[in-house]
Design a protein around this motif. Structure first.
Motif, mmCIF file in Angstrom:
data_model
loop_
_atom_site.group_PDB
_atom_site.id
_atom_site.type_symbol
_atom_site.label_atom_id
_atom_site.label_comp_id
_atom_site.label_asym_id
_atom_site.label_seq_id
_atom_site.Cartn_x
_atom_site.Cartn_y
_atom_site.Cartn_z
ATOM 1 N N PRO A 271 31.753 58.282 92.677
ATOM 2 C CA PRO A 271 30.785 59.151 93.372
ATOM 3 C C PRO A 271 31.372 59.883 94.570
ATOM 4 O O PRO A 271 30.781 60.844 95.049
ATOM 5 C CB PRO A 271 29.702 58.174 93.839
ATOM 6 N N SER A 272 32.526 59.475 95.073
ATOM 7 C CA SER A 272 32.997 60.006 96.354
ATOM 8 C C SER A 272 33.337 61.493 96.308
ATOM 9 O O SER A 272 33.402 62.141 97.347
ATOM 10 C CB SER A 272 34.207 59.209 96.855
ATOM 11 N N ARG A 273 33.502 62.056 95.114
ATOM 12 C CA ARG A 273 33.792 63.492 95.028
ATOM 13 C C ARG A 273 32.634 64.327 95.563
ATOM 14 O O ARG A 273 32.848 65.407 96.110
ATOM 15 C CB ARG A 273 34.101 63.859 93.575
ATOM 16 N N LEU A 274 31.421 63.829 95.450
ATOM 17 C CA LEU A 274 30.285 64.621 95.943
ATOM 18 C C LEU A 274 30.291 64.722 97.463
ATOM 19 O O LEU A 274 29.719 65.645 98.031
ATOM 20 C CB LEU A 274 28.949 64.096 95.416
ATOM 21 N N TYR A 275 30.965 63.788 98.149
ATOM 22 C CA TYR A 275 31.017 63.842 99.614
ATOM 23 C C TYR A 275 31.862 65.018 100.104
ATOM 24 O O TYR A 275 31.799 65.383 101.281
ATOM 25 C CB TYR A 275 31.589 62.550 100.199
ATOM 26 N N CYS A 276 32.677 65.588 99.223
ATOM 27 C CA CYS A 276 33.533 66.718 99.604
ATOM 28 C C CYS A 276 32.733 67.997 99.787
ATOM 29 O O CYS A 276 33.235 68.969 100.352
ATOM 30 C CB CYS A 276 34.624 66.929 98.551
ATOM 31 N N ASN A 277 31.495 68.010 99.306
ATOM 32 C CA ASN A 277 30.609 69.154 99.465
ATOM 33 C C ASN A 277 29.615 68.814 100.572
ATOM 34 O O ASN A 277 28.825 67.875 100.432
ATOM 35 C CB ASN A 277 29.882 69.424 98.135
ATOM 36 N N SER A 278 29.663 69.548 101.670
ATOM 37 C CA SER A 278 28.845 69.183 102.836
ATOM 38 C C SER A 278 27.347 69.218 102.529
ATOM 39 O O SER A 278 26.595 68.378 103.013
ATOM 40 C CB SER A 278 29.168 70.094 104.026
ATOM 41 N N GLN A 279 26.906 70.185 101.708
ATOM 42 C CA GLN A 279 25.491 70.255 101.367
ATOM 43 C C GLN A 279 25.091 69.097 100.467
ATOM 44 O O GLN A 279 24.011 68.525 100.600
ATOM 45 C CB GLN A 279 25.162 71.589 100.678
ATOM 46 N N ALA A 280 25.977 68.733 99.539
ATOM 47 C CA ALA A 280 25.710 67.604 98.647
ATOM 48 C C ALA A 280 25.572 66.313 99.452
ATOM 49 O O ALA A 280 24.649 65.524 99.235
ATOM 50 C CB ALA A 280 26.824 67.462 97.610
ATOM 51 N N LEU A 281 26.471 66.112 100.399
ATOM 52 C CA LEU A 281 26.405 64.909 101.227
ATOM 53 C C LEU A 281 25.124 64.904 102.054
ATOM 54 O O LEU A 281 24.428 63.883 102.137
ATOM 55 C CB LEU A 281 27.635 64.831 102.130
ATOM 56 N N ALA A 282 24.784 66.031 102.647
ATOM 57 C CA ALA A 282 23.563 66.113 103.463
ATOM 58 C C ALA A 282 22.320 65.844 102.615
ATOM 59 O O ALA A 282 21.409 65.124 103.044
ATOM 60 C CB ALA A 282 23.466 67.487 104.125
ATOM 61 N N ASP A 283 22.276 66.399 101.398
ATOM 62 C CA ASP A 283 21.112 66.195 100.540
ATOM 63 C C ASP A 283 21.051 64.781 99.999
ATOM 64 O O ASP A 283 19.961 64.220 99.828
ATOM 65 C CB ASP A 283 21.118 67.206 99.392
ATOM 66 N N CYS A 284 22.199 64.184 99.738
ATOM 67 C CA CYS A 284 22.258 62.777 99.316
ATOM 68 C C CYS A 284 21.671 61.885 100.411
ATOM 69 O O CYS A 284 20.830 61.016 100.148
ATOM 70 C CB CYS A 284 23.703 62.401 99.004
ATOM 71 N N VAL A 285 22.079 62.115 101.648
ATOM 72 C CA VAL A 285 21.561 61.348 102.786
ATOM 73 C C VAL A 285 20.057 61.557 102.920
ATOM 74 O O VAL A 285 19.297 60.603 103.112
ATOM 75 C CB VAL A 285 22.297 61.741 104.086
ATOM 76 N N LYS A 286 19.600 62.800 102.792
ATOM 77 C CA LYS A 286 18.159 63.110 102.884
ATOM 78 C C LYS A 286 17.381 62.353 101.806
ATOM 79 O O LYS A 286 16.328 61.769 102.068
ATOM 80 C CB LYS A 286 17.944 64.612 102.754
#
Length: 199
Positions: A33-48
């Protein structure tokens, strides 16, 4: 989906296709899953998405599990404006600790530990890891928090598989994850079709 692509519509889990399949064999997790953290919007939406079920809850501290839980946990802590506690694999903390043995998703016996000078009775803790497969690692983290009389407010991960341990966590604690309900069966079957479907 390219790691830098952000779609116009961003429903829950839109970023899951950014995850990468295992190319190194059975000694590794089936998906990264860590590849999605490379996209700032993806990481922000995952956290949300992970925080959505806990809106209005009192959370005093976020604890992340070594090692990939550190990324999500620290991101969640920063979003909440709360502190972050690292729950570490044994031997990495140079202060007094409490330890807990556990069996990880590969069946290997391991030990994790937490420092003794942060958790206290009444402290409300959100536990975060990247992925919950068998639930052994998260159960050990729960024990470490509760043995110091702190309260586990909930458990958050990109995915919680419906294994015996995953179901136990879902039945006994509030939880959040990023997998839409209609895709849960594919995650449980370790089937990458759900990535293709979302692509």
């Amino acid at each position: 989906m390219d790691v830098l692509t952000v779609p116009a519509e961003r429903p829950k889990g839109w970023y899951l296709p950014l995850m990468a399949p295992n190319t190194k064999g059975p000694a590794f997790a089936w998906l990264d899953p860590s590849r999605l953290y490379c996209n700032s919007q993806a990481l922000a939406d995952c956290v949300k998405d992970l925080l959505a079920p806990f809106q209005g809850d009192s959370i005093d501290l976020v604890a992340g599990i070594d090692a990939m839980g550190f990324i999500l946990g620290a991101s969640i802590a920063s979003t909440l404006g709360k502190g972050f506690l690292a729950i570490r694999k044994a031997g990495h903390l140079c202060v007094e600790t409490q330890s807990q043995n556990y069996s990880d998703y590969t069946g290997r016996q391991k030990t994790m530990e937490v420092r003794l000078d942060v958790l206290r009775p009444g402290l409300r803790v959100l536990l975060v890891d990247q992925w919950i497969e068998t639930g052994g690692t998260m159960k050990a983290a729960i024990r470490l928090v509760e043995q110091q009389d702190a309260t586990v407010v909930g458990v958050a991960a990109v995915a919680i598989e419906n294994t015996e341990g995953g179901k136990w966590i879902k039945e006994n604690y509030r939880f959040s994850h990023c997998v839409p309900e209609e895709l849960q069966i594919q995650v449980d079957g370790k089937n990458l079709e759900f990535v293709k479907m979302l692509n």
